[in-house]
Design a protein around this motif. Sequence first.
Motif, PDB file in Angstrom:
ATOM      1  N   THR A 157      69.505  15.804  61.158  1.00  0.00           N
ATOM      2  CA  THR A 157      70.139  16.721  62.114  1.00  0.00           C
ATOM      3  C   THR A 157      70.686  17.952  61.403  1.00  0.00           C
ATOM      4  O   THR A 157      70.422  19.094  61.804  1.00  0.00           O
ATOM      5  CB  THR A 157      71.273  16.009  62.876  1.00  0.00           C
ATOM      6  OG1 THR A 157      70.737  14.883  63.578  1.00  0.00           O
ATOM      7  CG2 THR A 157      71.922  16.955  63.884  1.00  0.00           C
ATOM      8  N   ALA A 158      71.442  17.730  60.333  1.00  0.00           N
ATOM      9  CA  ALA A 158      71.985  18.855  59.577  1.00  0.00           C
ATOM     10  C   ALA A 158      70.866  19.635  58.892  1.00  0.00           C
ATOM     11  O   ALA A 158      70.917  20.865  58.790  1.00  0.00           O
ATOM     12  CB  ALA A 158      72.984  18.357  58.535  1.00  0.00           C
ATOM     13  N   MET A 159      69.835  18.915  58.454  1.00  0.00           N
ATOM     14  CA  MET A 159      68.694  19.569  57.805  1.00  0.00           C
ATOM     15  C   MET A 159      68.019  20.552  58.753  1.00  0.00           C
ATOM     16  O   MET A 159      67.548  21.623  58.342  1.00  0.00           O
ATOM     17  CB  MET A 159      67.699  18.483  57.375  1.00  0.00           C
ATOM     18  CG  MET A 159      66.589  18.986  56.495  1.00  0.00           C
ATOM     19  SD  MET A 159      67.186  19.380  54.862  1.00  0.00           S
ATOM     20  CE  MET A 159      66.053  20.681  54.442  1.00  0.00           C
ATOM     21  N   CYS A 160      67.964  20.195  60.031  1.00  0.00           N
ATOM     22  CA  CYS A 160      67.294  21.039  61.031  1.00  0.00           C
ATOM     23  C   CYS A 160      68.230  22.077  61.646  1.00  0.00           C
ATOM     24  O   CYS A 160      67.908  22.644  62.698  1.00  0.00           O
ATOM     25  CB  CYS A 160      66.684  20.163  62.122  1.00  0.00           C
ATOM     26  SG  CYS A 160      65.250  19.212  61.568  1.00  0.00           S
ATOM     27  N   PHE A 161      69.375  22.319  61.007  1.00  0.00           N
ATOM     28  CA  PHE A 161      70.314  23.336  61.502  1.00  0.00           C
ATOM     29  C   PHE A 161      69.631  24.693  61.730  1.00  0.00           C
ATOM     30  O   PHE A 161      69.862  25.329  62.763  1.00  0.00           O
ATOM     31  CB  PHE A 161      71.475  23.471  60.513  1.00  0.00           C
ATOM     32  CG  PHE A 161      72.478  24.535  60.873  1.00  0.00           C
ATOM     33  CD1 PHE A 161      73.273  24.419  62.000  1.00  0.00           C
ATOM     34  CD2 PHE A 161      72.628  25.670  60.076  1.00  0.00           C
ATOM     35  CE1 PHE A 161      74.198  25.403  62.335  1.00  0.00           C
ATOM     36  CE2 PHE A 161      73.545  26.649  60.389  1.00  0.00           C
ATOM     37  CZ  PHE A 161      74.332  26.521  61.524  1.00  0.00           C
ATOM     38  N   PRO A 162      68.748  25.166  60.820  1.00  0.00           N
ATOM     39  CA  PRO A 162      68.061  26.438  61.078  1.00  0.00           C
ATOM     40  C   PRO A 162      67.220  26.412  62.358  1.00  0.00           C
ATOM     41  O   PRO A 162      67.161  27.406  63.091  1.00  0.00           O
ATOM     42  CB  PRO A 162      67.166  26.617  59.845  1.00  0.00           C
ATOM     43  CG  PRO A 162      67.836  25.822  58.770  1.00  0.00           C
ATOM     44  CD  PRO A 162      68.428  24.651  59.467  1.00  0.00           C
ATOM     45  N   LEU A 163      66.577  25.281  62.637  1.00  0.00           N
ATOM     46  CA  LEU A 163      65.760  25.176  63.851  1.00  0.00           C
ATOM     47  C   LEU A 163      66.641  25.107  65.100  1.00  0.00           C
ATOM     48  O   LEU A 163      66.257  25.593  66.165  1.00  0.00           O
ATOM     49  CB  LEU A 163      64.860  23.946  63.777  1.00  0.00           C
ATOM     50  CG  LEU A 163      63.940  23.831  62.560  1.00  0.00           C
ATOM     51  CD1 LEU A 163      62.998  22.649  62.706  1.00  0.00           C
ATOM     52  CD2 LEU A 163      63.134  25.111  62.367  1.00  0.00           C
TER      53      LEU A 163
END
Length: 764
Positions: free
Chosen positions: A320-326
């Motif tokens: 979830t945090a990894m996909c912050f840019p998305l």
Amino acid sequence: MEGTLLSELVMEILIPLVAICGIAFSLLQWFIVSQVKMTSIAVHHPDPHHTHSDRLIEEGEDMNDHGVVARCAEIQTAISEGATSFLFTEYKFAGLFMSGFAVLIFLFLGSVEGFSTKEQPCTYKKDTYCKPALANAVFSTVAFILGAATSLFSGFFGMKIATYANARTTLEARKGVGKAFITAFRSGAVMGFLLASSGLLVLYITILLFKLYYGDDWEGLFEAITGYGLGGSSMALFGRVGGGIYTKAADVGADLVGKVEKNIPEDDPRNPAVIADNVGDNVGDIAGMGSDLFGSYAESSCAALVVASISSFGINHDLTAMCFPLLISSMGIIVCLITTLFATDFFEIKEEKEIEPALKKQLIISTVLMTIGIAIITWIALPSSFTIFNFGEQKIVKNWQLFFCVAIGLWAGLIIGFVTEYYTSNAYSPVQDVADSCRTGAATNVIFGLALGYKSVIIPIFAIAVSIYVSFSLAAMYGVAVAALGMLSTIATGLAIDAYGPISDNAGGIAEMACMSHRIRERTDALDAAGNTTAAIGKGFAIGSAALVSLALFGAFVSRAAITTVDVLTPEVIIGLLIGAMLPYWFSAMTMKSVGSAALKMVEEVRRQFNTIPGLMEGTSKPDYATCVKISTDASIKEMIPPGALVMLTPLIVGIFFGVDTLAGVLAGALVSGVQIAISASNSGGAWDNAKKYIEAGTSRHAKELGPKGSEPHKAAVIGDTIGDPLKDTSGPSLNILIKLMAVESLVFAPFFAAHGGLLFKLF
């Protein structure tokens, strides 16, 4: 580290759902535009290639006049066929280049470990094993092809929408300026939402599919994903350069002979270059611009993902945090969807003077709403505390600090946009001063325009500098990457406004060629003038975001290539800085000369037709449009290869023969030099263009003193506009691709350069 409020399952549903909603919204806008009926069914009307003496269709006549509709449909078809033919030819050549480059990616990255299929120690965690280099080569190549294909799709579909909507905008102008505005803006929104949503969806699906193989090796996964950004920008380079050469060759030829020598109106059907000029608006300002901004979005997302993959997000496998840019991009689509309703449904344009404020309100509303949206995403998608990789160490960051990183990029973009508007809109003194300088001829006009461009660099550079300092201080290079994403988060609205301009420009050309009334042309000119200013704002956004994206990619490259410091006192770095700072000048020289060479052929052809076709000036015979279209097509295809090769091959040559330290200097030099030249060139060109329009409109006492059309000051303004055309539509916009593309290419090839680069320094 704490968890996030947004669960992984909800996140996995939310991102594709928002992307699909954005695509559905774009299709809805297209359906509404399609309700403006057009047909070229044979009826009793003058020949489509009518003479200039045909009667004008005056306001108040039958709104269903089949002759008008048929003539508009005929012209629209000619423009659409010309644009489609050019793009197919351009993409064929670019596709061949891309295929060869894809092979290079595979060979270079695969050779890092001798095409070994054994797992290797990870770059940043030596005690664990990551997927083999051969896997990185394969998946980077696949990502590169996907990025190039998505960029191609974005540009081509945007062009098709624009050529579908231009004549419909013309016909709606008979009902009033408000109806025409909504048609043009809805059409631009189709491109904006389709590009933003499809780019997000393809990137997200690519990550999920790659994850099936990579598993917990997120370092390798997101390193391979950078190929997506490289593919997007590679295709954008050819789209911008090729389309820019095409449109400016036609525009310069049409203006110099038609306006200056023959004293006939812009888009006059007697001008042989007029169809090529309208085709150029679509292949350059629509297809090229769409590919350009898609490339910026892809690269900024990839830069953020690469840096995050080696931070606590990647170490703890927090998707979830990894996909912050998305998630930022997803929120941007929702915000832009709401913002678009303000222009198309909540308020109605009733007067011509309301057009430009309505477009600027789109930027303000989307920025304010997006600030709130960023706060929500930061709160629910990030843990309260986490670590970010910072050149060999982990920096502790709070989630509220990341909010400020994204927000400062967002608001810096708005500042750059409005500064650009101030220097390029004829409503303000800088452009009016340029117009006034036309009293004494073209020379003073050129001097004033150049000075304006140089001066316009100051505030945007300070805005970019402040953004970099704040975002880097708060969250290192990840902060810079998400600041760039913040600037691009409202890309759907930005693209809608950008695409609106060329659609309105084409609508005015069609009205002129269809011999519609002067009142209709006044309405389309008002639409075009507002679009011209907002297009300059869009270029400001693109250049500003390119600076932040390039810096973020530069940081990722330095980390991936294991460079501890970039010491400008070492000879390897200083020669890189000098060469890098020179590259934007070399590139600009190539693109401007290409426009000049193509325009020379166009001018000669237009003069030949006026001199040899009997009755052309009188309007009793028709010009040979096809020859002019062919000249622009052939010239642009031929001339786009050398500048493209310069950008694509420079990082490879420097990295292989001089090593990563020199390449780091090249990237830094190109970034610093390229941003300044790009802003200056775009704003000088925009100012010259609007100075000409200021004189032509004659809406103020000062403008009337300089006019009318055909006066000596007006001819001087046309010459200035002609000089500015390649600056604002070819060289300037292409430079932001140069600095981004070199940076992302260096990042993709970083493992090879680190392992085998610097051959010359190893020999001596």
